[in-house]
Design a protein around this motif. Structure first.
Motif, short mmCIF file in Angstrom:
data_model
loop_
_atom_site.label_atom_id
_atom_site.label_comp_id
_atom_site.label_asym_id
_atom_site.label_seq_id
_atom_site.Cartn_x
_atom_site.Cartn_y
_atom_site.Cartn_z
N GLU A 328 1.51 -6.26 -25.22
CA GLU A 328 1.58 -7.23 -24.06
C GLU A 328 2.79 -6.50 -23.19
O GLU A 328 3.67 -6.23 -23.87
CB GLU A 328 1.79 -8.48 -24.51
CG GLU A 328 0.39 -9.10 -25.16
CD GLU A 328 0.84 -10.54 -25.86
OE1 GLU A 328 -0.20 -11.10 -25.96
OE2 GLU A 328 1.88 -10.78 -25.80
N SER A 329 2.80 -6.76 -21.92
CA SER A 329 3.88 -6.35 -21.09
C SER A 329 4.04 -7.17 -19.90
O SER A 329 3.18 -8.19 -19.56
CB SER A 329 3.93 -5.06 -20.89
OG SER A 329 2.62 -4.87 -19.68
N SER A 330 5.24 -7.20 -19.63
CA SER A 330 5.48 -8.11 -18.24
C SER A 330 6.41 -7.06 -17.20
O SER A 330 7.27 -6.27 -17.83
CB SER A 330 6.01 -9.49 -18.64
OG SER A 330 7.79 -8.94 -19.20
N LEU A 331 6.31 -7.64 -15.91
CA LEU A 331 7.19 -6.47 -15.18
C LEU A 331 7.58 -7.73 -13.87
O LEU A 331 6.94 -8.47 -13.49
CB LEU A 331 6.34 -5.55 -14.60
CG LEU A 331 6.96 -4.86 -13.25
CD1 LEU A 331 8.19 -4.06 -13.83
CD2 LEU A 331 5.70 -3.94 -12.73
N ALA A 332 8.91 -7.40 -13.82
CA ALA A 332 9.69 -8.37 -12.61
C ALA A 332 10.37 -7.28 -11.94
O ALA A 332 11.03 -6.29 -12.14
CB ALA A 332 10.43 -9.43 -13.22
N VAL A 333 10.50 -7.74 -10.37
CA VAL A 333 10.99 -6.84 -9.47
C VAL A 333 12.03 -7.51 -8.72
O VAL A 333 11.69 -8.40 -8.22
CB VAL A 333 10.19 -5.87 -8.59
CG1 VAL A 333 10.94 -4.89 -7.42
CG2 VAL A 333 9.20 -5.01 -9.34
N TYR A 334 13.29 -7.10 -8.74
CA TYR A 334 14.28 -8.04 -8.11
C TYR A 334 14.95 -7.04 -6.68
O TYR A 334 15.08 -5.64 -7.06
CB TYR A 334 15.51 -8.36 -8.88
CG TYR A 334 15.01 -9.14 -10.27
CD1 TYR A 334 14.86 -10.50 -9.97
CD2 TYR A 334 14.70 -8.39 -11.32
CE1 TYR A 334 14.41 -11.33 -11.02
CE2 TYR A 334 14.30 -9.26 -12.35
CZ TYR A 334 14.22 -10.67 -12.12
OH TYR A 334 13.66 -11.37 -13.27
N GLN A 587 1.07 -3.20 -15.75
CA GLN A 587 1.47 -4.13 -15.04
C GLN A 587 1.78 -3.58 -13.65
O GLN A 587 2.65 -2.56 -13.55
CB GLN A 587 2.61 -5.11 -15.45
CG GLN A 587 2.37 -5.75 -16.81
CD GLN A 587 1.24 -6.67 -17.05
OE1 GLN A 587 0.86 -7.41 -15.99
NE2 GLN A 587 0.56 -7.02 -18.09
N THR A 588 1.58 -4.29 -12.52
CA THR A 588 1.86 -3.84 -11.03
C THR A 588 2.53 -5.06 -10.41
O THR A 588 2.05 -6.17 -10.52
CB THR A 588 0.70 -3.36 -10.43
OG1 THR A 588 -0.23 -4.39 -10.10
CG2 THR A 588 0.10 -2.01 -11.00
N VAL A 589 3.52 -4.81 -9.48
CA VAL A 589 4.06 -5.72 -8.50
C VAL A 589 4.29 -5.08 -7.49
O VAL A 589 4.61 -4.04 -7.02
CB VAL A 589 5.52 -6.27 -9.12
CG1 VAL A 589 6.02 -7.05 -8.23
CG2 VAL A 589 5.36 -7.04 -10.39
N ASP A 590 3.35 -5.86 -6.20
CA ASP A 590 3.49 -5.42 -4.86
C ASP A 590 4.94 -5.91 -4.21
O ASP A 590 5.17 -7.26 -4.37
CB ASP A 590 2.51 -5.95 -4.06
CG ASP A 590 1.16 -4.93 -4.47
OD1 ASP A 590 1.29 -3.92 -4.96
OD2 ASP A 590 0.16 -5.56 -4.49
N VAL A 591 5.66 -5.12 -3.47
CA VAL A 591 6.90 -5.41 -2.81
C VAL A 591 6.74 -5.19 -1.26
O VAL A 591 6.33 -4.15 -1.08
CB VAL A 591 7.97 -4.57 -3.30
CG1 VAL A 591 9.26 -4.81 -2.47
CG2 VAL A 591 8.25 -4.76 -4.78
N PRO A 592 6.75 -6.30 -0.56
CA PRO A 592 6.54 -6.27 0.82
C PRO A 592 7.37 -5.28 1.43
O PRO A 592 8.77 -5.31 1.08
CB PRO A 592 6.45 -7.67 1.34
CG PRO A 592 6.21 -8.53 0.17
CD PRO A 592 6.76 -7.68 -1.11
#
Length: 722
Positions: A328-334, A587-592
């Motif tokens: 399992e994995s998690s991703l956060a972008v700051y 995991q993917t995170v979109d950054v506007p």
């Protein structure tokens, strides 16, 4: 007959196997075998049987015996068989049996023949006449029957072997008899002819053949058995020199007794009890069965004719059933602001701003201790070709880059203003090897002159040189920083335009937030092999990181190359984890992303602005007063201010001195600049900020960096409507 006998025997054999199994089931058999099957005994006994004889032949007459028979083909008969037997075991299934005994192979061969037409005695009628040829054979032998015996079906036994017999009696009795019509005779008036009897001529001395049989042992007493039997005898050789074989099916029984003492035998029996516990094991590739423990227990039970030793073996097994490892994995972008604080769910805005910056031209060239080498002065030395292509706009908007090109700016301006002359005044720090060394000061001035003459083609007569020890306005010569600043050549000219500031126009790109930080966390039950973290814009990969830790923290500047190129496509951060078993999770995170270029802002009438930055010519060491050069710059500042402009005045200092002193000095310098602006800007649109040495804007390890730090920067921000 031979084929029929074989089929009959095979049918009986197959019928006895299920019969045996049925009897065993009805008797409630267990894992322990009957003693007769388990204890390996030798047997002796008697056998007896009734032979169903079948002869096959292909001859007309016995050798030397007259006979008119066209051909003898077959015959049948009966007989007895009896003898002794002995059985010896090789194993529980395979035995050897030997039989010695007497067997009868008697048979009658006959053939009816149409011998022609005859006249009946009662009249003149001619009718067919038939005669019957009969050959009675009396055959018996004493022989041996060694066979291999298979006992794989409980009490059923199957035998196969050979027969070797010696003919004891081999006699024949033949006759031809008229059978019809009843009132005719042969020519001699008799109804019989070719009568003959005696020993079969040219007979074989031995009977040789194969034997196949089956039996079923029935206990009839202590260690005694009666076995019904069926046996097929197939001969290999003929009875005599003619084609004549004597086959037999023997139906009978044998009586057998075990040899040995009457002591009870020990019968061994083993029972297995197995128990399996299933467990789920993460990461196991295939099922795995493993014995956990084993124990055995032996009990003894006595019966009438044997002792049963039963060993019970209890085995416990564990069956490992595979399942995949948990991954399992998690991703956060700051976003990271200028103060280093995290911003959740960031939106990145990249904005272009037009910057007009005025940077002072430092009229000093600094040298290393005891040296007049221009190569150590951090000056950008050009050759003649490079000098011919040099322009002011080619200088990056950096004060230290302006210093590095200061001689090139002076050379270009001298070339453009042929009526202007300059003075180069060389100095030393008047300490150590430089103490009173005005010759070194002169060499420093000559080094600068030589560069301007040789590279820029300036007439030597336009450049005068002087030598001094300390400058007229020296830096603090008691410190290393001050001593370095005093080892210099000063450039002097009566033409103020020669040393005027350098104005550079550029487009500044700013990203808000300026940095992004990705935080990835992986739980890998089977161990993490590696991870990759990619920053994508469409198919373009802007950043790529990798590692092997379960926690991944990576920070990057948005404007570092390669920077986002597509104005309308967001950023995607992709975090991929691979465990040691080959599994992968992503995991993917979109950054506007919004890009405000000058073109976009002016086409869409978005908030746009023009920024003009003026850096005052350097203040003298420890001074806050504006000289004539700075007043001319302030005239340009006032001209740049419009009614809707906002102005910020920043005061700076170098690292020399205490922080409080430097802050106060910067405040004085900023106040001087504010006073010089007068009414060009209202108080509500101006802000004065004294920073001092709290923030060193240039490299203070360099004398030019410290000199440029003793400045006031005036930033004018003016909205642009079109």
């Amino acid at each position: 007959m031979k084929l029929t006998s074989a089929i009959l025997l095979a049918g009986l054999l197959f019928a006895m196997v299920p019969l045996n199994r049925s009897l065993a089931q009805n008797a409630g058999t267990t894992n322990a075998a009957d003693p007769a099957d388990t204890v390996l005994w030798n047997y002796i006994g008697l056998y007896g049987g009734f032979n169903l004889n079948s002869h096959t032949a292909d001859f007309r007459a016995l050798p030397g015996v007259p006979n008119c028979c066209p051909q003898f083909a077959d015959g049948s008969g009966t007989g007895l068989a009896f003898g002794l037997l002995y059985e010896f075991p090789f194993s529980r299934q395979w035995w050897f049996e030997m039989r010695a005994g007497y067997s009868q192979r008697d048979a009658e061969l006959s053939r009816e023949e149409n011998i022609g037409n005859a006249e009946e005695l009662s009249g003149n009628t001619s009718v067919p006449a038939f005669s019957e040829h009969t050959l009675d054979a009396t055959l018996n032998y004493i022989g041996l029957e060694p066979t291999a015996e298979f006992r794989g079906f409980g009490p059923v036994s199957i035998n196969a072997g050979i027969v070797l017999g010696f003919w004891m009696t081999s006699e024949y009795d033949q006759i031809e008899t008229l059978t019809r019509p009843s009132d005719v005779t042969f020519l001699d008036g008799s109804r019989e002819r070719n009568a003959s009897a005696g020993e079969i001529p040219e007979k074989e001395s031995m009977y040789m053949g194969a034997v196949l049989g089956a039996g079923y042992d029935l206990p009839v007493g202590e260690r005694m058995f009666l076995a019904p039997e069926i046996r097929l005898h197939v001969p290999f050789n003929d009875v005599a020199s003619v084609s004549w074989k004597a086959e037999a099916i023997q139906l009978g029984a044998s009586f057998k007794m075990q040899l040995g003492s009457l002591e009870k035998d020990i019968v061994l029996d083993t029972i297995y009890i197995r128990d399996t516990v299933e467990t789920i094991v993460a990461g196991l590739k295939t099922r795995k069965l493993e014995m956990v423990d084993s124990r055995d227990e032996t009990t003894t039970e006595e019966f009438d004719d044997y002792i049963l030793e039963r060993t019970t073996i209890t085995e416990n097994y564990r069956l490992d059933i595979p399942r995949p490892f948990v991954l399992e994995s998690s991703l956060a972008v700051y976003g990271i602001d200028k103060n280093g604080r995290r911003i959740e769910n960031p939106k990145v805005v990249i904005e272009e701003t037009e910057i007009f910056e005025t940077l002072p031209l430092l009229p000093h060239v600094f040298f290393e201790q005891g040296s007049a080498d221009l190569g150590g002065a951090r000056i950008n030395e050009l050759d003649n070709v490079e000098a011919s292509k040099f322009t002011i706009n080619s200088i990056p908007a950096s004060a230290l880059k302006v210093y590095a090109n200061s001689l090139n700016v002076v050379g270009l301006r001298l070339r453009e203003n042929p009526g202007t002359s300059i003075t180069l005044r060389g100095h030393n720090n008047n300490l150590g090897e430089e103490k009173g060394n005005t010759q070194l000061s002169q060499q420093r001035a000559e080094a600068v002159k030589t560069y301007l003459v040789n590279v820029w083609g300036i007439d030597a007569g336009r450049i005068s040189t002087q030598s001094r020890n300390l400058p007229d306005k020296p830096s603090n010569n008691t410190t290393e920083d001050g001593q370095a600043e005093n080892r210099r050549v000063e450039i002097l000219s009566s033409n103020a335009d020669l040393l005027q500031p350098v104005s550079i126009e550029e487009v500044e790109v700013e990203a808000i937030p300026s940095e992004l930080e990705a935080v990835g966390t992986t739980y890998a039950e089977g161990g993490l092999d590696s991870y990759t973290l990619d920053v994508m814009q469409g198919r373009a990969r802007l950043r790529s990181f990798d590692g092997g830790d379960t926690s991944a923290v990576h920070r990057w500047a948005v404007l570092d190359e390669p920077r986002p190129a597509d104005e309308k496509q967001n950023l995607t951060v992709r975090y991929t984890s691979n465990d040691e078993s080959g599994q992968k999770v992503e995991q993917t995170v979109d950054v506007p992303l919004e890009q405000l270029t000058l073109t976009v802002k002016r086409a869409e009438l978005k908030d746009d602005k023009r920024i003009e930055i003026f850096s005052l010519i350097l203040f003298d060491f420890g001074k806050a007063t504006l000289d004539s050069r700075n007043r001319r710059i302030m005239d340009r500042v006032r001209a740049a201010i419009e009614p809707n402009s906002t102005v910020k005045i920043y005061g700076y200092a170098d690292r020399q001195g205490e922080a409080d002193y430097n802050r106060a000095l910067a405040r004085k310098r900023s106040a001087e600049a504010r006073a010089a602006l007068g009414n060009a800007v209202s108080e509500d649109r101006v802000e004065v900020i004294a920073i001092g040495s709290d923030q060193l804007i240039y490299d203070n390890d360099l004398p030019e960096g410290r000199s440029y730090s003793r400045t006031v920067r005036i930033v004018i921000e003016t909205p642009v409507s079109e």
